[in-house]
Design an enzyme around this catalytic site. Structure first.
Site, PDB file in Angstrom:
ATOM      1  N   HIS A 168     -14.029  12.043  18.842  1.00 20.40           N
ATOM      2  CA  HIS A 168     -13.604  11.046  19.805  1.00 20.40           C
ATOM      3  C   HIS A 168     -14.292   9.702  19.586  1.00 20.40           C
ATOM      4  O   HIS A 168     -13.664   8.643  19.529  1.00 20.40           O
ATOM      5  CB  HIS A 168     -13.947  11.593  21.190  1.00 20.40           C
ATOM      6  CG  HIS A 168     -13.239  10.924  22.278  1.00 20.40           C
ATOM      7  ND1 HIS A 168     -11.940  11.208  22.587  1.00 20.40           N
ATOM      8  CD2 HIS A 168     -13.624   9.944  23.121  1.00 20.40           C
ATOM      9  CE1 HIS A 168     -11.566  10.442  23.582  1.00 20.40           C
ATOM     10  NE2 HIS A 168     -12.571   9.672  23.927  1.00 20.40           N
ATOM     11  N   GLU A 367       9.252  -0.831 -14.018  1.00 19.89           N
ATOM     12  CA  GLU A 367       8.801   0.543 -13.793  1.00 19.89           C
ATOM     13  C   GLU A 367       9.241   1.489 -14.896  1.00 19.89           C
ATOM     14  O   GLU A 367       9.110   2.704 -14.769  1.00 19.89           O
ATOM     15  CB  GLU A 367       9.259   1.045 -12.411  1.00 19.89           C
ATOM     16  CG  GLU A 367      10.734   0.920 -12.126  1.00 19.89           C
ATOM     17  CD  GLU A 367      11.117   1.320 -10.691  1.00 19.89           C
ATOM     18  OE1 GLU A 367      10.310   1.949  -9.992  1.00 19.89           O
ATOM     19  OE2 GLU A 367      12.251   0.996 -10.294  1.00 19.89           O
ATOM     20  N   ASP A 391       6.592   4.829 -10.610  1.00 24.44           N
ATOM     21  CA  ASP A 391       7.457   5.319 -11.688  1.00 24.44           C
ATOM     22  C   ASP A 391       6.906   4.969 -13.061  1.00 24.44           C
ATOM     23  O   ASP A 391       6.994   5.774 -13.994  1.00 24.44           O
ATOM     24  CB  ASP A 391       8.873   4.740 -11.535  1.00 24.44           C
ATOM     25  CG  ASP A 391       9.696   5.570 -10.566  1.00 24.44           C
ATOM     26  OD1 ASP A 391       9.688   6.807 -10.709  1.00 24.44           O
ATOM     27  OD2 ASP A 391      10.324   4.987  -9.662  1.00 24.44           O
ATOM     28  N   CYS A 438       4.035  -3.396  -6.468  1.00 26.09           N
ATOM     29  CA  CYS A 438       4.408  -2.754  -5.205  1.00 26.09           C
ATOM     30  C   CYS A 438       4.236  -1.241  -5.261  1.00 26.09           C
ATOM     31  O   CYS A 438       4.566  -0.551  -4.311  1.00 26.09           O
ATOM     32  CB  CYS A 438       5.826  -3.136  -4.783  1.00 26.09           C
ATOM     33  SG  CYS A 438       7.067  -2.612  -5.959  1.00 26.09           S
TER      34      CYS A 438
HETATM   35  C1  PEP Z   1       7.386   2.510  -7.790  1.00 32.44           C
HETATM   36  O1  PEP Z   1       8.060   3.215  -8.537  1.00 32.44           O
HETATM   37  O2  PEP Z   1       6.219   2.152  -8.029  1.00 32.44           O
HETATM   38  C2  PEP Z   1       7.937   2.089  -6.498  1.00 32.44           C
HETATM   39  C3  PEP Z   1       7.303   1.231  -5.721  1.00 32.44           C
HETATM   40  O3  PEP Z   1       9.129   2.583  -6.120  1.00 32.44           O
HETATM   41  P1  PEP Z   1       9.381   4.066  -5.543  1.00 32.44           P
HETATM   42  O4  PEP Z   1       8.050   4.671  -5.243  1.00 32.44           O
HETATM   43  O5  PEP Z   1      10.241   3.862  -4.347  1.00 32.44           O
HETATM   44  O6  PEP Z   1      10.078   4.720  -6.680  1.00 32.44           O
HETATM   45 MG    MG Z   2      10.220   3.397  -8.358  1.00 32.90          MG
END
Ligand code: PEP
Ligand code: MG
Length: 464
Positions: A168, A367, A391, A438
């Site tokens: 907590h 990717e 990816d 990303c």
């Molecule tokens: C990735 O491949 O890094 C990505 C951001 O896309 P997803 O995870 O949706 O394939």
């Molecule tokens: Mg991807």
């Protein structure tokens, strides 16, 4: 974050302060203590609704017939009152500890807390704390009712010998932005000693502060309009990846262009003029659409996924591009960026740009190994790169991202993937376009130094 302040020793529990309990005679009986604690809990006046909940929960525990029965059983077995109380407490806690649920297990603290209160009442120990502002509370352990008594707005931090990250006190301290350090050897600390608390969970995250210090953009990945709102409210510079597949998945029919437009419009409004990177539908591989035929493939991750799928279903691509463009013109001052997933060739970008037929920014996910190796040609065809390390790692390392048997190889910080990131960044910059990341690697604090030194212009985190 590291904070310093004078120690305030919060040693109130008999368990925590054996010297307080040992050798003391009980002053009142168990049943008198029971009535006294019941009155105290029912009347507990606390400023915070969360703290009031603690006392209400403790009253429930106290009034659960199991508690009285357990103590009475020990008394009937001939134990003196204090021992009977301790034995009943151990028995009930042991039962809770067996529960296969971390959250419920952590609620053992509440049971011990109620028993501790009963024990203190029997011993006549009263608990009153006047914690000077700016102090670091130092305790063996802080149970929920201690937590309810603490004024978190006035203390600098907390050091505890015992406690878990789901306890907590930890949850409340973090929600109030107060650093707390557990598992600390507190022996030797006296009242007023200057002590420090080191808690990486509090304060601007190391990623955020490093990205800001380097003057790069801090974006967030989103899967819904609510995610976008939360990210912008938390101070994100924009959305680096809006995964539109959530719009298309879990439905029985394709969303129409109008339906999509309404959603992108809402998303752009939520972005409040900051960039929204809309990734075109990224299905295939492991993601299927119930209302579109997707023939079984032997190697779906090497099959009709991402932009390949879109170019095989141009009616779908057309509707999505049209909806994005409509939404952008319906929200003045908005900044939309269209992002193509799974690109391998220049041709794929050209075909999408032709269909977009609007002067919107168009970029690609980097990717695939092909996108890295031919990054210079691709960069010449688009407005930005965003590296998808999720990816990219599986394709560079030839290790399925969902297969635990090759999880050791699936390492986005392996030399080969890092080299791929560096190549993509230098090709983008040579072409004068920005490049972000990303993939999940952006959210890993161990990778931040590498990503910044590789020259990424933005990091898009899973959350802020
Ligand atoms: C990735 O491949 O890094 C990505 C951001 O896309 P997803 O995870 O949706 O394939
Ligand atoms: Mg991807």
């Amino acid at each position: 974050m590291v904070v310093r302040g004078p120690a305030y020793l919060w040693n109130c529990h008999p368990e925590a302060c054996p010297e307080l309990a040992e050798g003391r005679e009980r002053r009142i009986s168990f049943s008198e203590a029971y009535d006294q604690v019941r009155r105290e809990l029912a009347a507990a006046a606390v400023p915070e609704p969360k703290a009031a909940e603690v006392f209400a929960a403790h009253l429930e525990i106290l009034e659960d017939p199991m508690l009285k029965e357990a103590v009475e059983a020990e008394l009937e077995a001939g134990k003196p009152e204090l021992e009977a109380l301790d034995a009943a407490c151990s028995g009930i806690c042991a039962m809770f500890s067996e529960i296969d649920d971390e959250y419920l297990r952590a609620r053992v603290d509440d049971v011990r807390d109620v028993f501790g209160r009963l024990r203190n009442a029997m011993l006549g120990i009263s608990r009153r704390h006047e914690v000077p502002a700016g102090s670091v509370i130092v305790a063996e352990e802080l149970l929920p009712s201690d937590t309810a008594e603490i004024d978190f707005s006035s203390i600098a931090g907390i050091l505890c010998r015992r406690g878990s990250s789901t306890s907590h006190v930890c949850i409340i301290a973090h929600s109030k932005g107060v650093p707390i350090q557990l598992g600390v050897d507190i022996s030797g600390i006296s009242d007023g000693d200057l002590v420090s608390v080191d808690d990486p969970m509090v304060g601007p995250s190391s990623i955020e502060s490093k990205v800001r210090a380097a003057g790069r953009k801090l974006y967030v990945n989103a899967g819904s309009v609510d995610d976008i709102r939360a990210a912008i409210a938390a101070g994100a510079d924009g959305i680096g990846l809006f995964r539109t597949e959530f719009l298309f998945l879990g439905r029985s029919a394709m969303p129409t262009r109008e339906e999509q437009k309404a959603l992108y419009k809402e998303a752009l409004e939520a972005c409040a003029g900051k960039p929204l990177t809309v990734r075109l539908l990224d299905v295939g591989g492991d993601k299927a659409l119930p209302y579109l035929p997707m023939p079984r493939e032997d190697n779906p991750f090497l099959g009709l996924r991402g932009v390949r799928f879109l170019l095989a279903h141009t009616e779908l691509l057309e509707a999505q591009l049209g909806a994005i463009a409509d939404a952008a013109s319906a929200v003045p001052g908005s900044q939309v960026r269209v992002m193509i997933p799974m690109v391998c060739t220049v041709e794929e970008i050209r075909r999408v740009r032709e269909m977009l037929n609007q002067p919107l920014e168009l970029g690609i996910m980097v990717e695939t190994p092909a996108a890295v190796l031919d990054a210079a040609s691709l960069a010449a065809e688009c407005d930005f790169f965003s590296i998808g390390t999720n990816d990219l790692t599986q394709y560079v390392m030839a290790a399925d991202r969902g297969n635990s048997a090759v999880a050791g190889l699936y390492d986005p910080m392996s030399p080969a993937v890092r080299r791929a990131v560096e190549l993509a960044v230098s090709a983008a910059h040579a072409s004068g376009i920005p490049v972000g990341i990303c993939g999940e690697l952006a959210s890993d604090p161990r990778a931040t130094d590498f990503l910044l030194s590789a020259g990424l212009d933005s990091l898009s985190l899973s959350r802020l």
